[in-house]
Design an enzyme around this catalytic site. Structure first.
Site, short mmCIF file in Angstrom:
data_model
loop_
_atom_site.label_atom_id
_atom_site.label_comp_id
_atom_site.label_asym_id
_atom_site.label_seq_id
_atom_site.Cartn_x
_atom_site.Cartn_y
_atom_site.Cartn_z
N ARG A 170 0.81 -1.22 0.00
CA ARG A 170 0.00 0.00 0.00
C ARG A 170 0.85 1.28 0.00
O ARG A 170 2.04 1.26 0.21
CB ARG A 170 -0.97 0.03 1.18
CG ARG A 170 -2.02 -1.07 1.18
CD ARG A 170 -3.04 -0.85 2.31
NE ARG A 170 -4.06 -1.89 2.31
CZ ARG A 170 -5.05 -1.96 3.19
NH1 ARG A 170 -5.14 -1.05 4.14
NH2 ARG A 170 -5.95 -2.91 3.11
N ASN B 67 1.91 -6.19 -2.34
CA ASN B 67 0.52 -6.45 -2.01
C ASN B 67 -0.25 -5.13 -2.07
O ASN B 67 0.17 -4.13 -1.47
CB ASN B 67 0.41 -7.03 -0.59
CG ASN B 67 -1.04 -7.22 -0.16
OD1 ASN B 67 -1.75 -8.04 -0.69
ND2 ASN B 67 -1.47 -6.43 0.82
N GLU B 68 -1.33 -5.12 -2.83
CA GLU B 68 -2.20 -3.96 -2.92
C GLU B 68 -1.42 -2.69 -3.28
O GLU B 68 -1.60 -1.64 -2.68
CB GLU B 68 -3.00 -3.77 -1.62
CG GLU B 68 -3.92 -4.95 -1.35
CD GLU B 68 -4.72 -4.82 -0.05
OE1 GLU B 68 -4.44 -3.89 0.74
OE2 GLU B 68 -5.61 -5.65 0.17
N ASN B 69 -0.55 -2.83 -4.28
CA ASN B 69 0.27 -1.69 -4.70
C ASN B 69 -0.51 -0.70 -5.56
O ASN B 69 0.05 0.31 -6.01
CB ASN B 69 1.51 -2.19 -5.45
CG ASN B 69 2.35 -3.11 -4.60
OD1 ASN B 69 2.37 -4.32 -4.81
ND2 ASN B 69 3.03 -2.56 -3.60
N ARG C 172 -0.43 -9.58 -5.32
CA ARG C 172 -1.88 -9.62 -5.17
C ARG C 172 -2.44 -8.21 -5.29
O ARG C 172 -1.93 -7.28 -4.70
CB ARG C 172 -2.28 -10.21 -3.82
CG ARG C 172 -3.80 -10.26 -3.66
CD ARG C 172 -4.28 -10.46 -2.24
NE ARG C 172 -5.68 -10.08 -2.18
CZ ARG C 172 -6.12 -8.85 -1.92
NH1 ARG C 172 -5.27 -7.91 -1.65
NH2 ARG C 172 -7.42 -8.59 -1.91
#
Length: 858
Positions: free
Chosen positions: A427, A463-465, A502
């Site tokens: 994030r 993750n969730e970039n 992801r």
């Protein structure tokens, strides 16, 4: 009765008192393939043998875990002198006050889930004094950190000897020269009585130029929360031993490639290396002795072919042992690694293949987080958790969202659990040069430190970039460029594993395996849309995996009508999580906001997903989010504040009902579990039929209610819910006994629960009623019930209550569990808290908005 693992004891495997080193304990989980590590110092004629369970990598020849004798300060100092200056009681230098602690220790052991404060993010200090007496001529004295968060500085007396940024990768600080210099001083002899003062500063302050982002859905913990080891090594030792094991497609020919990198600060120029390979039964099958050609760089040692190796796989995780010994100037250093021979393939637009056969990856996730200790999990705690995971039927696990403890990887190797491990680029966007250098360094460390584990099949790059917020600009092209750099670096470091991310659609073409966001029935849509939405996403990528799906549930909350809220949820517009979906406020109707957060609903959602997965032959697999409830700073409004409650067990490893749904689909050892072990009171009209569900992997089951048989039913995984093992029954008002007898062949298992059936109707809440329900070993359990004016429990009540205490006792709170929080939502009109009585008298209170406070003397 559903089965749970028998947990092995911690065993003292080996001890050494050589050179003043204290005994070191190593934990055994009674699993196969122990590894011996030997070393010899010829001049001192000293030989020590350590037995390490699971083939733990030997960081050095003598090592002790530094657990006791530490002091801790939860603030910063004015300078290192404040940690070591002479202290006289009552004088100003005696302040600030330090507290005694043991390692591992997390700064945020309790405040991460304190409902009334933001968790502490800032500097903290640890200090101790060590007896140091290295037995090796010209040997090295090291501090080996298995993990500390998030920035670490190390001091010997007032000399800074090392620093590290990154809360999850291992690192080593060489303190040899600083120790030698300090031991020559008068301060050493007079003030410290010959001991060496070591001070360590950790810092988990918010910092936009480091990973992970503080926007992440997990706490960025501080402290020395993994083990710290004092290590004595010879002048020449092995820094890293890389052992790459694989097979041909048929699994009939094994290949082992062994490389080494040396730790040689004195620049020795000659040595002899001996290598040995032992099979899972301990028989030597290959060996070689060779001279060192270069001790200043990485060296290729051997390439061996192994005929018909015993293959590593989830049901038979066979492990081979590689032993490497380097000898120089009469001193030997031996290191062992365990490897597994296996091959795997993600078929293009198809399933996952292990050793030439399709394997449906049955997965979950874990965070390094535990009630009462936060990130400071001991090996005992980790072992208990991993055995629970294995006994749920798991064969795959994504380690979220950072490099995890070495013990986790050793257990996955020995238990047969395939692994996706990732760096904490999570994030917030993309920072600058310092940020990017840290991400690359942590990726390098993760791959090199866990390279030999056969369990690992995927290196996660992020993750969730696609989630912005930490920087004024959000540049997708810059994120893509950096993701490409990480992908290239990963393949350079390890060409045998796949890369993955992801939820970042604009980067999904870069990595080998991609997982989109599919949250059918929770953040979007209905769970009945799971199969169609998954198949749609599957067609968009070459190698698909479904990481993260599930539902929050407040442990102990159950519902007679869990699907009531679903009638308002829009369908047909996708099931992917989008911005704002995790919020409990505003936006379209969704189960995560408008549902009841009951275990009943979560079990139905899991049940549907699992039965559908059996009909998806193209599916590589999925990983349910998440095995255990964990703390997070971004969910203060949840039923247990600051907790992500999507686990199938609570934060203290207490199983929820959902645990047994997975067992019923994923395990073969016969089990049966009646839904409702934590549901003491059901309700409805007199004579009304109520559904009883049984989760079982047996072929048939018979239900009895108050000794009356309701018949035998056959299990059919496609007969939702509970694979057809459900009965409509009529309870008697008051007490009831429900029993199931399940059979597979000649094997019979049974389960029984007791419940009360309430037919009285309740009015609006009027009073809180406190009572003590148990007391043992100095701990009292107190329960509050919310009742109406007629003293009928309001069984659908979900109000928040706040416990308090005055007197000698203390609340057991800040645990992040349904029974360990002083501020918590009711579960079916009740809540509990436990109290350390401390052998005295106390008064427990409970409050809820709009109601009179209730008091209970203890």
């Amino acid at each position: 009765m559903a089965f749970l693992p028998k947990l092995p004891p911690v065993e003292m495997i080996a001890q050494t008192k050589a050179a003043g080193i204290l005994p070191a304990a190593f934990c055994s989980a009674q699993l196969p393939q122990p590894t011996f590590i030997r070393f010899t110092v010829k001049k001192q004629r000293l030989t020590i043998v350590l037995l390490l369970a699971f083939g733990h990598m030997a960081m050095a020849q003598q090592q002790v875990r530094l657990i006791t004798g530490w002091e801790f300060l939860k603030q910063d100092l004015g300078g290192i002198w404040e940690a070591v200056r002479p202290v006289t009681a009552g004088n100003p230098e005696s302040v600030p006050l330090w507290q005694k602690v043991q390692l591992p220790h997390c700064v945020n052991a309790t405040d991460a889930v304190d409902p009334d404060v933001n968790y502490y993010q800032g500097p903290a200090w640890y200090r101790t004094s060590l007896n140091i007496n290295n037995p090796y001529a010209n040997g090295r004295t090291l501090l080996h950190f298995e993990g500390a968060g998030q920035k670490t500085e190390v001091y010997v007396y007032t000399t800074k000897v090392g620093a590290h940024t990154g809360g999850y990768d291992e690192f080593t600080v060489d303190i040899t020269d600083a120790v030698a210099a300090f031991q020559q001083t008068g301060v050493c002899k007079k003030q410290f009585k010959g001991k060496v003062p070591v001070s360590i500063r950790t810092d988990n302050s918010r910092d936009l130029e480091m990973i992970p982002s503080s926007l992440s859905d997990f706490n960025v913990y501080g402290g020395i929360y993994r083990y710290l080891n004092l290590v004595y090594a010879p002048a020449l030792s092995i820094d890293k031993l890389f052992a790459q094991a694989g097979t041909d497609a048929a699994g009939k020919q094994g290949m082992l490639d062994v490389r080494a990198r040396w730790y040689n600060p004195l620049h020795l120029d000659s040595a002899t290396i001996t290598l040995q390979l032992s099979d899972p039964q301990g028989k030597t099958i290959q060996q070689a002795t060779l001279p060192a050609t270069s001790l200043q760089q990485e060296m290729q040692l051997v390439k061996w072919n192994i005929k018909k190796p015993q293959l590593w796989q989830p049901d038979q995780p066979f492990l081979y042992t590689v032993t490497a010994t380097i000898t120089a100037k009469g001193q030997s250093f031996t290191q062992t690694e365990q490897v597994g021979f296996r091959n795997f393939v993600f078929e293009a637009n198809g399933p996952f293949m292990l050793n030439g056969k399709r394997l449906l990856l049955r997965g979950t996730h874990r965070h390094e987080d535990q009630a009462g200790v936060a990130a400071a999990m001991t090996e005992d705690m980790i072992r208990k958790e991993l055995l629970l995971i294995k006994n749920m039927g798991v064969n795959f696990m994504r380690l979220a969202h950072y490099q995890q403890s070495r013990e986790v990887l050793h257990l996955c190797d020995s238990l047969g659990i395939l692994v996706w491990e990732e760096i904490p680029w999570c994030r917030g966007g993309l920072g600058g040069a310092v940020y990017q250098a840290q991400a690359k360094r942590m990726l390098t460390n993760m791959i090199e430190q866990h390279y030999n584990h056969p369990a690992v099949v995927i290196w996660g790059l992020g993750n969730e970039n696609d989630w912005p917020g930490d920087f004024s600009t959000f540049d997708k092209e810059a994120i893509r460029y950096f993701m490409k750099q990480l992908n290239t670096l990963s393949h350079q470091l390890d060409s045998t594993r796949k890369t993955a991310i992801r939820r970042c659609d604009f980067c999904k073409d870069i990595v080998d395996v991609y997982s989109p966001s599919i949250w059918a029935g929770w953040y979007r849509g209905l769970f009945t849309e799971y199969k169609s939405s998954t198949e749609e996403e599957f067609k968009k990528t070459l190698h698909f995996f479904h990481a993260e799906w599930g539902a929050d549930s407040h442990a102990g909350r159950h519902s007679e009508n869990p699907d009531k809220a679903l009638q308002n949820i829009k369908t047909g517009s996708g099931t992917d999580e989008r911005s704002g979906d995790a919020s409990l406020f505003g936006g379209a109707a969704r189960a995560s906001k408008d549902g009841d957060w009951s275990e009943s609903y979560a079990c139905n959602l899991f049940d549907w997903h699992l039965k559908e997965q059996e009909t998806m032959p193209w599916l590589t697999g999925s990983a349910q989010w998440v095995f255990k409830d964990f703390s997070t700073p971004v969910r203060p409004d949840n039923p247990v504040p600051y907790m992500n409650q999507k686990g199938v067990v609570e934060r203290d490893l207490t199983p929820k009902e959902a645990y047994y749904v997975f067992q019923s689909y994923w395990t073969t050892q016969p089990m049966a579990h009646i839904y409702g072990h934590g549901w003491p009171v059901r309700w409805g009209n007199e004579g009304e039929e109520k559904m009883v569900k049984v989760y079982s992997n047996c072929s048939e089951a018979e239900l009895f209610v108050n000794n009356k048989s309701y018949g035998t039913k056959k299990r059919n995984s496609q007969d939702f819910p509970a694979a057809g093992l459900r009965w409509n029954v009529v309870f008697a008002s008051g007490d009831n006994e429900v029993r199931v007898v399940a059979r597979t062949g000649k094997t019979v298992v049974a389960d029984t629960i007791q419940l009360t059936y309430e037919t009285r109707k309740w009015a609006k809440p009027a009073t809180l009623v406190l009572r003590k329900t148990a007391e043992a070993n100095g701990i009292a359990t107190v329960e509050v019930q919310l009742k109406d004016a007629a003293q009928v429990t309001c069984l659908d009540a979900t109000a928040f209550v706040r416990f308090g205490i005055a007197g000698d006792g203390t609340l057991i709170d800040n645990q992040g569990t349904s029974s360990g929080s002083r501020y918590v939502q009711l579960t079916n009109g009740r809540a509990i808290i436990r109290v350390h009585t401390n052998g005295g008298k106390s008064v427990v209170s409970v409050q809820s908005a709009g109601l009179p406070t209730a008091l209970l003397p203890l």
